[in-house]
Design a protein around this motif. Structure first.
Motif, PDB file in Angstrom:
ATOM      1  N   THR A   1       0.853  -1.187   0.000  1.00 50.13           N
ATOM      2  CA  THR A   1       0.000   0.000   0.000  1.00 50.13           C
ATOM      3  C   THR A   1       0.887   1.235   0.000  1.00 50.13           C
ATOM      4  O   THR A   1       1.627   1.481   0.957  1.00 50.13           O
TER       5      THR A   1
ATOM      6  N   GLN B   1      -6.929   3.656   2.352  1.00 49.02           N
ATOM      7  CA  GLN B   1      -5.828   3.648   3.312  1.00 49.02           C
ATOM      8  C   GLN B   1      -6.286   3.556   4.764  1.00 49.02           C
ATOM      9  O   GLN B   1      -5.478   3.272   5.650  1.00 49.02           O
TER      10      GLN B   1
ATOM     11  N   VAL C   1      -4.945   0.977   7.448  1.00 51.27           N
ATOM     12  CA  VAL C   1      -3.588   0.515   7.149  1.00 51.27           C
ATOM     13  C   VAL C   1      -2.641   1.044   8.219  1.00 51.27           C
ATOM     14  O   VAL C   1      -2.617   2.244   8.501  1.00 51.27           O
TER      15      VAL C   1
ATOM     16  N   ASP D   1       1.311   5.435  -0.628  1.00 50.16           N
ATOM     17  CA  ASP D   1       0.544   6.669  -0.447  1.00 50.16           C
ATOM     18  C   ASP D   1       0.455   7.424  -1.773  1.00 50.16           C
ATOM     19  O   ASP D   1       1.188   8.379  -2.016  1.00 50.16           O
TER      20      ASP D   1
ATOM     21  N   LEU E   1       2.135   1.673   5.302  1.00 38.11           N
ATOM     22  CA  LEU E   1       1.793   2.653   4.274  1.00 38.11           C
ATOM     23  C   LEU E   1       3.094   3.287   3.801  1.00 38.11           C
ATOM     24  O   LEU E   1       3.699   4.090   4.505  1.00 38.11           O
TER      25      LEU E   1
ATOM     26  N   SER F   1      -4.349   4.456  -4.126  1.00 35.60           N
ATOM     27  CA  SER F   1      -4.709   3.807  -2.860  1.00 35.60           C
ATOM     28  C   SER F   1      -5.396   4.738  -1.878  1.00 35.60           C
ATOM     29  O   SER F   1      -5.896   4.275  -0.848  1.00 35.60           O
TER      30      SER F   1
END
Length: 236
Positions: free
Chosen positions: A183, A193, A196, A185, A201, A189
Motif C-alpha cells: 500500500t 488507506q 492501514v 501513499d 503505508l 490507494s
C-alpha cells in the motif's frame, strides 16, 4: 544494476504517477543507466504515452530506439477507481467497468511488451517488470470482491508468465516479473488507506527503493513470477 548498464537505457511507463516517478528518480540518482526515459499519459510531446492508444506506444518505442538499448522496462501504470469504485459484489459488475480495467491493467502492459521487448538485448540481462497486485493472485484470494481489478491483474500475471516462457527461448538471460508494491501513499490507494498501519503505508520513494531491490535480486530462474515488495513470491 550492473555498471555495464551505463551504456544502456531504462524505460519507465507511467512516470507521472507516484510509484513511476519515484522509480525514475531512483534510477536517475543511481546512475547505472545512460538514459532514463520517462513516459506518461499526462505528459505532452515526445514523452507522451497512452496505454489505450497503440500509436502512442509505437511512437515512444521509436524515440527509445534512437538511443542506448533498453535493459529495463518498468510499467508503473494501473487503474483501480477513477469514476468506478471496486465492486463489493457480483451484482455490481458491468461490462464497461470490466473492459476499462482490462484495457488499462492488462492490454496496455501487453502492448508495451509487444513493442518494447524487440529493443531489448538477447545477449545479457534484461528486465521487463510491471506493477501487479496481490489481489490478482487466484491462489491467495480469500475475500472475493473487486472483480474487475482482481481479474485484470490476474490476466496481467498470465501475460507476464507467457512472455517469460517465450523470452526464455530467445532471451535466455531475460527476467519478466510482476511486482506488488504494497500500500503506497498515492492517488490509487488514497480511498483505501483507512485501517492501514502507518508502518505498512509506504511513501513512493520507499516503495520504489524496495521494488528496485527486488528486481536486482532476481535471476532468470525467477522469470514469470510475481513478487511482493519484500521479495516474497506471490502464488499464481
Amino acid at each position: 544494476m550492473d555498471p555495464s548498464d551505463r551504456k544502456t537505457s531504462a524505460v519507465v511507463i507511467g512516470a507521472s504517477g507516484g510509484i513511476g516517478g519515484a522509480v525514475a528518480d531512483a534510477l536517475e540518482a543511481g546512475g547505472a543507466f545512460g538514459v532514463v526515459h520517462r513516459f506518461a499519459r499526462s505528459t505532452p510531446g515526445e514523452a507522451h504515452i497512452d496505454l489505450e492508444d497503440e500509436g502512442s506506444i509505437a511512437a515512444a518505442v521509436a524515440r527509445v530506439a534512437q538511443g542506448p538499448v533498453p535493459t529495463l522496462v518498468f510499467v508503473a501504470t494501473g487503474v483501480l477507481h477513477h469514476g468506478q469504485e471496486p465492486e463489493r459484489s457480483y451484482k455490481a459488475m458491468t461490462a464497461e467497468h470490466l473492459l476499462r480495467d482490462y484495457r488499462v491493467n492488462t492490454v496496455g502492459p501487453a502492448l508495451i511488451a509487444r513493442h518494447f521487448v524487440p529493443l531489448m538485448p538477447r545477449d545479457r540481462r534484461a528486465v521487463f517488470a510491471a506493477l501487479s497486485a496481490r489481489v490478482g493472485s487466484i491462489g491467495d484470494n480469500r475475500l472475493g470482491g473487486w472483480h474487475s481489478y482482481r481479474a485484470s491483474k490476474a490476466a496481467l500475471n498470465m501475460i507476464l508468465t507467457n512472455l517469460a516462457i517465450e523470452l526464455g527461448r530467445s532471451h535466455p538471460q531475460a527476467i519478466v516479473a510482476g511486482l506488488h508494491p504494497g500500500t503506497v501513499d498515492t492517488g490509487l490507494s488514497a480511498p483505501f488507506q483507512r485501517g492501514v498501519r502507518p508502518e505498512k503505508l509506504f511513501t513512493p520513494a520507499a516503495s520504489a527503493a524496495r521494488l528496485l531491490k527486488v528486481l536486482d535480486g532476481l535471476t532468470p530462474a525467477d522469470t514469470g513470477g510475481v513478487f511482493a515488495w519484500d521479495g516474497m513470491r506471490i502464488p499464481a
